[in-house]
Design a protein around this motif. Structure first.
Motif, short mmCIF file in Angstrom:
data_model
loop_
_atom_site.label_atom_id
_atom_site.label_comp_id
_atom_site.label_asym_id
_atom_site.label_seq_id
_atom_site.Cartn_x
_atom_site.Cartn_y
_atom_site.Cartn_z
N LEU A 229 1.03 -1.29 0.04
CA LEU A 229 -0.46 -0.21 0.19
C LEU A 229 0.66 1.32 0.31
O LEU A 229 0.27 2.03 -0.88
CB LEU A 229 -1.17 0.44 0.89
N ILE A 230 2.22 1.49 0.61
CA ILE A 230 3.14 2.03 1.11
C ILE A 230 4.03 2.85 -0.24
O ILE A 230 3.53 3.71 -1.04
CB ILE A 230 4.04 2.02 2.18
N ASP A 231 3.83 1.76 -0.80
CA ASP A 231 4.54 1.58 -2.08
C ASP A 231 3.45 2.03 -3.17
O ASP A 231 4.68 2.79 -4.19
CB ASP A 231 4.81 0.51 -2.88
N ASN A 232 2.85 1.87 -3.43
CA ASN A 232 1.34 2.56 -4.04
C ASN A 232 0.48 3.71 -3.37
O ASN A 232 -0.25 3.78 -3.82
CB ASN A 232 0.39 1.92 -4.29
N ALA A 233 1.49 4.85 -2.80
CA ALA A 233 0.84 5.64 -1.48
C ALA A 233 0.03 6.94 -2.46
O ALA A 233 -0.77 7.53 -2.56
CB ALA A 233 1.41 5.90 -0.77
N GLU A 234 0.47 6.72 -4.30
CA GLU A 234 0.75 8.20 -4.77
C GLU A 234 -1.40 7.82 -5.47
O GLU A 234 -2.48 8.68 -5.90
CB GLU A 234 1.48 8.31 -5.58
N SER A 235 -1.58 6.39 -5.21
CA SER A 235 -2.71 6.21 -6.05
C SER A 235 -4.04 6.49 -5.14
O SER A 235 -5.19 5.71 -4.84
CB SER A 235 -2.72 4.81 -6.63
N LEU A 236 -3.59 6.18 -3.78
CA LEU A 236 -4.74 6.63 -2.28
C LEU A 236 -4.78 7.79 -2.07
O LEU A 236 -3.61 9.00 -2.08
CB LEU A 236 -4.15 5.60 -1.09
N PRO A 237 -5.80 8.33 -1.46
CA PRO A 237 -6.00 9.48 -0.99
C PRO A 237 -5.40 9.69 0.15
O PRO A 237 -4.68 9.41 0.84
CB PRO A 237 -7.71 9.58 -0.18
N GLU A 238 -5.14 11.38 0.29
CA GLU A 238 -4.31 11.84 1.27
C GLU A 238 -4.64 11.40 2.46
O GLU A 238 -3.18 11.42 3.30
CB GLU A 238 -3.78 13.19 0.88
N ARG A 239 -4.92 11.39 2.74
CA ARG A 239 -6.02 11.19 4.40
C ARG A 239 -5.34 10.17 4.87
O ARG A 239 -5.53 9.46 5.88
CB ARG A 239 -7.45 11.52 4.50
N TRP A 240 -5.03 9.05 3.72
CA TRP A 240 -5.23 7.35 4.05
C TRP A 240 -2.59 7.08 4.72
O TRP A 240 -2.76 6.45 5.18
CB TRP A 240 -5.30 6.62 2.92
#
Length: 441
Positions: A229-240
């Motif tokens: 998930l952290i490796d793909n953090a750019e695709s996640l909402p900022e609050r996550w």
């Protein structure tokens, strides 16, 4: 000379003077003196024979009746004799009371001389150690407790720590032996049945080990998904993103805790039951110092390594590297940025020594005795800052126990700390690789 003695001396002199005057009157001074002295000697011999017969008779009786000097001697001896019998009866009553109370104990009590010959033991020793009255009296105790470690413990005269052994007549029973010196190197041996405590401790170790193993698999899964998930953090909402980073940090702390628990459990269970090998301490120290410098770029500590001896140790490489690494990592955690840490390896007539000295925050002396307890922290508020598990020094303690070593801690608030691992001379192996030890900074 007391008054009575002076009185008897004057009486003897008066008798001699009277005898001399009587001899002058009858004209036979010499024969009169011989006669009177002969009678006195016969009377004295008679009284001496009475005294001898009285002193050596089988039954106690009153003193013989006599007059004068011998009467006072008889009376004086009789008084001393009565005082002696009263004291003897008092002491015997006290001994009987002590023996009765000791026999009422559940723990075994054994008294031996300096060579180990058994003088006395209570009834619990018969039950726990298999001794037999009176046939075992005078037997050497280590011939009845046939355990080499007990004989070494008995002969060492180092009884600060108790000894744990199996019962001679039942290997399923665990006994704790504590010896106290008294008199002229005589021994008072206390033996306690600690089977229940031993089993509880074993259950605790098994529980910690099993739980740690069971936690390892879900933690690995959780950590793996968090990394994805952290490796793909750019695709996640900022609050996550912030919660994910915190979750990753906590999962790493839990993983470190599980690893330390497993390592501590393994070290405890292994004890000294590992293959004794010659450990290259110099290689270990170079490795841990290199790793500390590599992982410590942010604080920019000056880590000095001083190898002042070519001595090696007989022991377990993995355990020793873990202990030394934990001490050095502690110094790194609690030393402010650009501080200095000095690692030393040296030997002397007492043995070999590994030390780590830092210029860190220091430790209040009141906390030092408890630092090697599991999860104990001198400053709990710093736990989240350092990310430690609280098991590092507990691991160090058990590694040193397995290698017959001791941990010395010197520290004051704001003055830094000094940790020294002392190893006995019997574990030191002098290496001929180099005549002059290397000093590396």
């Amino acid at each position: 000379m007391n008054r009575k003695a002076s009185h008897y001396l004057r009486l003897v002199l008066v008798c001699l003077a009277f005898t001399f005057v009587l001899g002058l009157v009858i004209g036979e001074v010499a024969w009169t003196l011989v006669f009177v002295l002969g009678v006195y000697v016969c009377w004295t011999l008679y009284q001496a024979l009475r005294l001898y017969a009285w002193l050596y008779q089988s039954e106690i009786s009153a003193a013989p009746e006599s007059a004068g000097l011998w009467g006072d001697i008889f009376d004086g001896i009789h008084r001393l004799q009565k005082d002696h019998y009263r004291s003897r009866d008092r002491l015997q009553a006290m001994i009987n009371r002590i023996q009765e109370s000791t026999n009422a104990l559940r723990d075994a009590v054994v008294m031996t001389d300096s060579m180990g010959a058994m003088d006395w033991w209570n009834q619990a020793a018969d039950r726990m150690l298999g001794f037999k009255h009176p046939t075992d009296r005078g037997q050497l105790i280590y011939n009845l407790i046939r355990t080499p470690v007990f004989k070494r413990y008995f002969s060492s005269k180092k009884y600060q720590e108790p000894l744990l052994i199996n019962a001679p007549n039942n290997p399923n029973i665990k006994l704790q032996v504590q010896i106290t010196l008294f008199g002229e190197d005589d021994r008072l041996i206390m033996v306690q049945d600690v089977t229940r405590l031993y089993r509880l401790e074993q259950m605790r170790r098994d529980f910690v080990s099993n739980v740690s193993h069971e936690l390892r698999t879900p933690l690995t899964v959780i950590t793996g998904y968090l990394e994805t998930l952290i490796d793909n953090a750019e695709s996640l909402p900022e609050r996550w993103r912030r919660p994910l980073r915190q979750m990753e940090q906590q999962s790493q702390r839990m993983e470190a805790l599980v690893n330390d628990l497993l390592l501590l459990s393994k070290i405890e269970n292994d004890g000294q039951n590992f293959v004794q090998k010659d450990v290259d301490i110099q290689h270990i120290l170079n490795t841990i110092c290199h790793d500390a410098r590599t992982l410590n770029t942010e604080k920019q500590h000056q880590i000095n390594l001083a190898i002042e001896s070519n001595a090696q140790l007989k022991g377990n490489t993995t355990q020793l590297q873990s202990a030394f690494s934990n001490i050095l990592l502690n110094a790194v955690k609690y030393t402010p940025a650009k501080g200095e840490i000095t690692v030393r390896w040296y030997d002397d007539e007492k043995g070999a020594h590994f030390s780590v000295q830092d210029t860190g925050v220091g430790i209040d002396p009141e906390h030092i005795p408890r630092l090697t307890e599991r999860f104990y922290r001198a400053d709990p508020s710093r736990a989240s800052e350092t990310g430690g598990t609280g098991l590092g020094l507990a691991i160090v303690k058990h590694v040193l126990i397995n290698h017959e070593g001791e941990l010395e801690i010197q520290s004051r608030i704001g003055k830094g700390s000094l940790f020294i691992c002392h190893f006995p001379i019997k574990r030191v192996i002098q290496s001929g690789l180099s005549e002059t030890p290397a000093t590396i900074e």
